[in-house]
Motif scaffolding. Structure first.
Motif, PDB file in Angstrom:
ATOM      1  N   TRP A  53      34.781  45.285  38.784  1.00 32.01           N
ATOM      2  CA  TRP A  53      35.715  44.356  39.186  1.00 32.01           C
ATOM      3  C   TRP A  53      35.019  43.137  39.998  1.00 32.01           C
ATOM      4  CZ3 TRP A  53      39.741  44.405  36.384  1.00 32.01           C
ATOM      5  CH2 TRP A  53      40.361  45.487  35.935  1.00 32.01           C
ATOM      6  N   LYS A  56      33.566  40.857  37.403  1.00 35.81           N
ATOM      7  CA  LYS A  56      34.646  40.182  36.484  1.00 35.81           C
ATOM      8  C   LYS A  56      35.355  39.107  37.403  1.00 35.81           C
ATOM      9  CE  LYS A  56      37.481  39.846  33.217  1.00 35.81           C
ATOM     10  NZ  LYS A  56      38.267  39.079  33.584  1.00 35.81           N
ATOM     11  N   THR A  60      34.672  35.160  36.080  1.00 34.73           N
ATOM     12  CA  THR A  60      35.972  34.194  35.654  1.00 34.73           C
ATOM     13  C   THR A  60      35.669  32.870  36.595  1.00 34.73           C
ATOM     14  OG1 THR A  60      37.180  35.103  37.462  1.00 34.73           O
ATOM     15  CG2 THR A  60      37.465  36.129  35.364  1.00 34.73           C
ATOM     16  N   TRP A 106      27.526  42.020  30.410  1.00 32.20           N
ATOM     17  CA  TRP A 106      27.965  40.980  31.233  1.00 32.20           C
ATOM     18  C   TRP A 106      27.599  39.445  31.014  1.00 32.20           C
ATOM     19  CZ3 TRP A 106      31.855  41.835  34.080  1.00 32.20           C
ATOM     20  CH2 TRP A 106      32.074  43.238  34.419  1.00 32.20           C
ATOM     21  N   VAL A 109      30.203  38.634  28.488  1.00 30.65           N
ATOM     22  CA  VAL A 109      31.547  38.525  29.482  1.00 30.65           C
ATOM     23  C   VAL A 109      31.443  37.046  29.910  1.00 30.65           C
ATOM     24  CG1 VAL A 109      32.677  39.051  31.162  1.00 30.65           C
ATOM     25  CG2 VAL A 109      32.080  40.756  29.890  1.00 30.65           C
ATOM     26  N   SER A 113      33.875  33.859  29.212  1.00 25.99           N
ATOM     27  CA  SER A 113      34.552  33.318  30.001  1.00 25.99           C
ATOM     28  C   SER A 113      34.498  31.715  30.120  1.00 25.99           C
ATOM     29  CB  SER A 113      34.042  33.668  31.568  1.00 25.99           C
ATOM     30  OG  SER A 113      34.633  32.964  32.501  1.00 25.99           O
ATOM     31  N   TYR A 228      43.100  43.163  34.415  1.00 21.89           N
ATOM     32  CA  TYR A 228      42.019  42.306  33.863  1.00 21.89           C
ATOM     33  C   TYR A 228      42.536  40.961  33.606  1.00 21.89           C
ATOM     34  CZ  TYR A 228      38.100  41.921  30.887  1.00 21.89           C
ATOM     35  OH  TYR A 228      36.780  41.495  30.150  1.00 21.89           O
ATOM     36  N   THR A 231      42.531  38.894  36.787  1.00 24.12           N
ATOM     37  CA  THR A 231      41.191  38.542  37.451  1.00 24.12           C
ATOM     38  C   THR A 231      40.787  37.046  37.045  1.00 24.12           C
ATOM     39  OG1 THR A 231      39.843  39.559  35.676  1.00 24.12           O
ATOM     40  CG2 THR A 231      40.268  40.789  37.639  1.00 24.12           C
TER      41      THR A 231
END
Length: 322
Positions: A53, A56, A60, A106, A109, A113, A228, A231
């Motif tokens: 988290w 994450k 963001t 990641w 991810v 983002s 999710y 976030t």
């Protein structure tokens, strides 16, 4: 035949047969290299731990400020080309990877983002669509994707991402959540006039709701996806507050420096996740023999079986089906 990254996790071994003399185990070890029964593939998504988290939320915020920085320095079109190209390259590598890899996952991810922010900004800035409308459209799109995913697979659990189709559903969902979160964050900060810091505080309070709900019996899959989505506006609101000028009620640090700090922070957290992943693999390797039994004097541990044991260790408490 194209490699899809969903190889068998390793040998399953021969289980449940009593053999006091150890003859079956010996035969199994001798035959280890000549034909192994496939075990279920591992999930391509990490366990939702505290570090998950933290990473994450950091991604963001980084996606928000880096997207704004690139659009200002290069132009929106140039930034969009870089964002789309980086997303396609990393997403392709992620899908083709045989198992979860912290740096690759990641990195993907992070690019989702960046591109998700660009997509939401293009809809508002270029097409002139109000944030209330775009947020509503993205929310409807998220419901549609999740519904299609559940009808197709019967679960929305992140611990079930073991096939190409499920991974496609997963990354589509992730992309839509980033676009939705960007639109919602800009809606509360700009359209509703709350500002960046109050919006960040509000989303920090809201994200605690699914966490508490999970403790009180809320379906863990529903709690996960609710958190999710939240976030995104949480991280983006605080990142915008740090990067925005004082004239816009920010700290005035600039989107470039804030992006750099967040990238370094993400690298640190992902480094910890990678160390944990490696430690789990080494631990599993010392406990798993070449035929699915115990290691040690009988010979070195089998890497594929170690990978299976690693997956079992990381997902010892899987989410219940949605």
């Amino acid at each position: 035949m194209e490699h899809t990254g969903y190889d068998a996790a390793g040998p399953a071994g021969r289980e449940g047969l009593a053999d006091p003399g150890g003859r079956a185990a010996g035969r199994s070890r001798r035959q280890a290299g000549r034909g192994r029964r496939a075990a279920p593939a591992l999930s391509k998504v990490p366990e939702a731990t505290v570090l998950f988290w933290i990473a994450k939320v950091l991604t963001t915020g980084m996606g928000e400020t880096l997207s704004d920085f690139l659009a200002r320095v290069l132009s929106p079109v140039g930034a969009g080309v870089i964002g789309l190209g980086g997303l396609v390259l990393l997403l392709r590598a992620q899908v083709r990877a045989p198992r979860y890899n912290a740096w690759l996952y990641w990195g993907t991810v992070a690019m989702v983002s960046v591109f998700g922010t660009m997509a939401a900004d293009v809809v508002h800035v270029v097409a002139g669509v109000p944030y209330l409308v775009s947020a509503s459209v993205f929310a409807a799109g998220l419901v549609w994707v999740l519904t299609a995913w559940y009808r197709s697979e019967g679960t929305l659990s992140i611990h079930s991402i073991r096939t190409p189709r499920r991974e496609r559903y997963y990354w589509t969902t992730v992309l839509v959540t980033f676009a939705l979160g960007t639109a919602v964050g800009d809606l509360t900060a700009g359209t509703f006039g709350l500002g960046y810091l109050p919006s960040g505080v509000m989303f920090a309070v809201l994200i605690a709701v699914p966490a508490v709900g999970a403790l009180l019996g809320l379906n863990r899959v529903a709690a996960f996806w609710t958190a999710y989505v939240l976030t995104r506006p949480l991280g983006a609101s605080f990142a915008d507050w740090a990067g925005a000028s004082t004239h816009h009620h920010g700290l005035g640090w600039g989107t470039g420096p804030v992006s750099l700090v967040l990238i370094l922070a993400i690298a640190g957290v992902v480094g910890l996740l990678a160390v944990r992943q490696r430690a789990d693999a080494l631990y599993a390797a010392t406990a798993t023999g070449p035929a699915g039994g115990e290691g040690g004097a009988d010979g070195p541990a089998d890497p594929s079986a170690a990978g299976a044991a690693e997956g079992r260790a990381r997902h010892a408490a899987p989410e219940p089906p949605a």
